[in-house]
Design an enzyme around this catalytic site. Structure first.
Site, mmCIF file in Angstrom:
data_model
loop_
_atom_site.group_PDB
_atom_site.id
_atom_site.type_symbol
_atom_site.label_atom_id
_atom_site.label_comp_id
_atom_site.label_asym_id
_atom_site.label_seq_id
_atom_site.Cartn_x
_atom_site.Cartn_y
_atom_site.Cartn_z
ATOM 1 N N LYS A 1 -39.321 53.705 9.996
ATOM 2 C CA LYS A 1 -40.589 53.132 10.023
ATOM 3 C C LYS A 1 -40.755 52.806 11.343
ATOM 4 O O LYS A 1 -41.921 52.815 11.919
ATOM 5 C CB LYS A 1 -40.369 51.812 9.016
ATOM 6 C CG LYS A 1 -41.611 51.040 8.996
ATOM 7 C CD LYS A 1 -41.499 49.997 8.128
ATOM 8 C CE LYS A 1 -42.553 48.808 8.098
ATOM 9 N NZ LYS A 1 -42.657 47.831 7.250
ATOM 10 N N GLU A 17 -29.330 53.504 15.130
ATOM 11 C CA GLU A 17 -28.343 54.534 14.348
ATOM 12 C C GLU A 17 -29.334 56.016 14.184
ATOM 13 O O GLU A 17 -28.696 57.021 14.615
ATOM 14 C CB GLU A 17 -27.986 54.173 13.011
ATOM 15 C CG GLU A 17 -27.159 52.903 13.092
ATOM 16 C CD GLU A 17 -27.912 51.555 13.118
ATOM 17 O OE1 GLU A 17 -29.038 51.717 13.684
ATOM 18 O OE2 GLU A 17 -27.281 50.648 12.496
ATOM 19 N N GLY A 37 -39.625 48.503 4.541
ATOM 20 C CA GLY A 37 -38.530 49.651 4.473
ATOM 21 C C GLY A 37 -38.023 49.710 3.195
ATOM 22 O O GLY A 37 -37.939 51.128 2.664
ATOM 23 N N ARG A 38 -37.574 48.798 2.725
ATOM 24 C CA ARG A 38 -36.786 49.056 1.354
ATOM 25 C C ARG A 38 -37.815 49.250 0.104
ATOM 26 O O ARG A 38 -37.252 49.384 -0.996
ATOM 27 C CB ARG A 38 -36.033 47.819 1.029
ATOM 28 C CG ARG A 38 -36.697 46.371 1.077
ATOM 29 C CD ARG A 38 -35.788 45.034 1.531
ATOM 30 N NE ARG A 38 -36.346 43.920 1.544
ATOM 31 C CZ ARG A 38 -36.800 43.493 2.801
ATOM 32 N NH1 ARG A 38 -36.592 44.150 3.782
ATOM 33 N NH2 ARG A 38 -37.322 42.208 2.808
ATOM 34 N N GLU A 77 -31.617 42.026 0.947
ATOM 35 C CA GLU A 77 -32.512 41.897 2.104
ATOM 36 C C GLU A 77 -33.662 40.967 1.799
ATOM 37 O O GLU A 77 -34.317 40.534 2.685
ATOM 38 C CB GLU A 77 -32.679 43.273 2.779
ATOM 39 C CG GLU A 77 -33.147 43.300 4.296
ATOM 40 C CD GLU A 77 -33.015 44.677 4.923
ATOM 41 O OE1 GLU A 77 -32.200 44.939 5.610
ATOM 42 O OE2 GLU A 77 -34.210 45.257 4.686
ATOM 43 N N HIS A 136 -12.270 51.184 -15.132
ATOM 44 C CA HIS A 136 -10.935 51.715 -14.618
ATOM 45 C C HIS A 136 -10.712 51.097 -13.345
ATOM 46 O O HIS A 136 -9.714 51.484 -12.455
ATOM 47 C CB HIS A 136 -10.727 52.925 -14.878
ATOM 48 C CG HIS A 136 -10.809 53.851 -16.062
ATOM 49 N ND1 HIS A 136 -10.113 53.672 -17.179
ATOM 50 C CD2 HIS A 136 -12.119 54.018 -16.868
ATOM 51 C CE1 HIS A 136 -10.664 54.185 -18.313
ATOM 52 N NE2 HIS A 136 -11.837 54.545 -17.948
ATOM 53 N N LYS A 191 -28.072 43.261 15.552
ATOM 54 C CA LYS A 191 -28.794 44.479 16.264
ATOM 55 C C LYS A 191 -28.633 44.182 17.907
ATOM 56 O O LYS A 191 -28.072 44.975 18.590
ATOM 57 C CB LYS A 191 -29.962 44.774 15.772
ATOM 58 C CG LYS A 191 -30.241 45.510 14.653
ATOM 59 C CD LYS A 191 -31.698 45.833 14.303
ATOM 60 C CE LYS A 191 -31.709 46.398 13.037
ATOM 61 N NZ LYS A 191 -33.308 46.472 12.534
HETATM 62 O O1 F6P Z 1 -31.746 46.656 9.664
HETATM 63 C C1 F6P Z 1 -32.611 46.590 8.716
HETATM 64 C C2 F6P Z 1 -33.840 47.538 8.623
HETATM 65 O O2 F6P Z 1 -34.729 47.039 9.567
HETATM 66 C C3 F6P Z 1 -34.274 47.822 7.083
HETATM 67 O O3 F6P Z 1 -35.206 46.849 6.728
HETATM 68 C C4 F6P Z 1 -34.932 48.991 7.195
HETATM 69 O O4 F6P Z 1 -34.777 49.472 6.072
HETATM 70 C C5 F6P Z 1 -33.960 49.741 8.135
HETATM 71 O O5 F6P Z 1 -33.613 48.728 9.166
HETATM 72 C C6 F6P Z 1 -34.316 50.984 8.830
HETATM 73 O O6 F6P Z 1 -35.365 50.772 9.701
HETATM 74 P P1 F6P Z 1 -36.373 51.856 10.167
HETATM 75 O O7 F6P Z 1 -36.970 52.474 8.758
HETATM 76 O O8 F6P Z 1 -37.378 51.166 10.925
HETATM 77 O O9 F6P Z 1 -35.536 52.833 11.089
#
Ligand code: F6P
Length: 534
Positions: free
Chosen positions: A196, A202, A254-255, A340, A371, A500
């Site tokens: 987003k 990452e 995002g979620r 979240e 199990h 972060k």
């Molecule tokens: O670290 C949390 C977050 O901001 C989430 O809310 C989001 O889904 C995820 O990181 C990834 O963010 P992006 O889509 O901006 O890479």
């Protein structure tokens, strides 16, 4: 803010589930509800008619219906980010924007969806190619909401896969991308960078690694990259041509984003028609949520059961237990969606909350969990409300005996949790085995199940794209209702920021480019241990 005392008082004097069934022969029918062909049974809880009425009254007092209408109308209910919350627009297939929302917003959603459809069709029919010909594999790079939803949905819809293989890479641990790319041909691989913000460390690190990997064999690697983001200028800086960039607005959290371009990987795997069925399922749940009275409204009831167990009874966690192997990523998806969204500690006005907020959500598919951790659910000292879900039919008609066993296990678990086994019953069992005296007593006590442990069961016809859409929208709206009743903002996530920031500050320290002096002694010790490469 709601007054929680009445609910807590009622919950502290709750009746047993079995007594509720003996008092009311119609309890199963009265404490269950349907949406389309989906049945939600919450009769195996300690909620009685008075508690239900109180919970509904509290939902009314919190103005759930009014807030719901505001959300659909694009009011900026995400107040700390001053944003609307309009993921429902991504699955609005009516052609008409809801009241309060500009028609141009919906038109833009539709035109981006149309571009996704055209791109997916081109990849799937082979008219879009890589350097080595038809695309065989797609690697979606994203994390959190840019990964969990489409990864969960792609797995859920495995019987419908008829496109390229779609893989998901999220973790910055190089093992994830290394293992995923291993064995793939760069010349026939398409990479989607899904973020987003297009700044998430990452995702950007994995995207760069994927581009390096591709450039070893492909002369124009950027041509085999697509991007999904709200930050379109950043995607062009990364070198992805605008025709393969699929944007969305900041009113999609995002979620909550798998319904739009973040779902591109799903669309590539199952095709646009199936993806539209998924949207239609979500949209059908939206209609149900908007039009059904609170007492029969599935998202509302699911939320009220959640509130009863967490804020009322004080159960700190809930287990989500899909008896559906293809929903094995659903618990992880729901962890982000619920925790979240509702893992907050201040009210909308910034004041401290007087009640616990979102519970810890966890789970695994059945029967595997039986199990592993069900021992604790049945006989542990803590009560864990369980949310079972199961399909009436599986996709594998030739393996129907598997499905019968799966369903039998699912139904047996909720029954066992409720019934339990008394000490007298356990004694009788031990006596049948020939035990007596102290040994009989000792062995019997280990075989007692307290029972009266609450659960709900969601039954759906079959895990089709439509049903998957219904299930996901059901849980989204459940989170919304719980958030409104708790008076929190379910749509920001400030709690992820501090970690972060500190990771960014630690990266040069670990690389030996900055000093660790300002860090606490524990962190300093860990840094120096990590730096020792002996
Ligand atoms: O670290 C949390 C977050 O901001 C989430 O809310 C989001 O889904 C995820 O990181 C990834 O963010 P992006 O889509 O901006 O890479």
């Amino acid at each position: 803010m709601l007054d929680w005392s009445k609910l807590k008082t009622r919950a502290s004097a709750r009746p047993t589930i079995m007594s509720l069934f003996s008092e009311n022969r119609n309890r199963a029918e009265e404490f269950s509800a349907v949406a389309g062909e989906m049945l939600f049974d919450y009769s195996k809880t300690q909620i009685d008619q008075d508690s239900l009425s109180l919970l509904i009254e509290m939902a009314r007092e919190a103005e759930v219906e009014n807030c719901r209408d505001e959300m659909f109308a694009g009011v900026h209910i995400n107040e700390t980010e001053d944003r609307a919350v309009l993921h429902t627009l991504l699955r609005n297939l009516s052609g008409d924007a809801p009241d309060g929302v500009e028609q141009s917003e919906l038109d833009t959603v539709e035109s981006i969806r149309m571009r996704m459809v055209q791109f997916s069709e081109a990849v799937r029919d082979g008219s879009f190619t890589g350097q080595g010909g038809r695309i065989t594999d797609v690697v979606n790079i994203g994390i959190g909401g840019s990964d969990l939803g489409p990864a969960m949905g792609t797995l859920a819809l495995a019987p419908y896969h008829d496109g390229p293989r779609v893989h998901y890479v999220s973790n910055v641990d190089g093992a994830h991308i290394a293992d995923t790319l291993n064995g793939l041909d760069p010349e026939t691989t398409l990479v989607i960078v899904a973020s987003k913000t297009f700044t998430t460390i990452e995702t950007m690190t994995n995207a760069q690694t994927a581009r390096d990997w591709m450039s070893q064999k492909v002369s124009d690697p950027g041509a085999q990259f697509a991007a999904v983001s709200t930050a379109e200028e950043k995607t062009s800086n990364f070198g992805i041509a605008s025709e393969r960039v699929f944007g969305f607005e900041d009113w999609v959290g995002g979620r909550y984003s798998m319904w739009g371009p973040i779902g591109l990987g799903m669309m590539l795997a199952v095709g646009p028609a199936r993806f539209l069925e998924f949207l239609a399922g979500g949209s059908a749940m939206d209609t149900h949520f908007r039009e059904t009275p609170l007492a029969q409204n599935l998202p509302v009831l699911l939320a009220l059961v959640g509130i009863w167990h967490n804020q009322g009874c004080g159960h700190a966690t809930r287990a989500v237990l899909p008896y559906d192997q293809r929903l094995s990523r659903l618990p992880a998806y729901l962890q982000q969606l619920e925790m979240e969204s509702n893992g907050k500690s201040v009210a909308m006005d910034g004041s401290d909350l007087e009640v616990n907020t979102g519970p810890v959500v966890w789970g695994e598919p059945g029967t595997n969990g039986q199990h592993a951790f069900y021992q604790l659910i049945h006989q542990g000292t803590r009560v864990i409300p369980c949310e079972f879900m199961v399909a009436r039919s599986g996709h594998e008609v030739e393996l129907d005996h598997h499905h019968q066993l799966l369903v039998a296990n699912c139904l047996a678990q909720s029954e066992a949790l409720m019934l339990g086994r008394s000490l007298d019953e356990a004694r009788a069992l031990m006596a049948e085995k020939g035990l007596n005296g102290d040994e009989l007593e000792r062995q019997a006590r280990h075989r007692v199940f307290p029972g009266d442990r609450p659960s709900t069961t969601l039954v759906y016809p079959k895990l089709t794209p439509f049903v998957l859409g219904q299930i996901i929208a059901l849980y989204e709206h459940r989170v919304f209702v719980e958030g409104v009743m708790l008076d929190i903002n379910s749509y920001d996530q400030w709690g992820v920021e501090l970690g972060k920031e500190l990771a960014n500050a630690l990266t040069p320290v670990l690389a030996g480019e900055a000093e660790a002096d300002s860090k606490d002694p524990s962190t300093q010790m860990l840094v120096s241990y990590m730096q020792f490469k002996g």
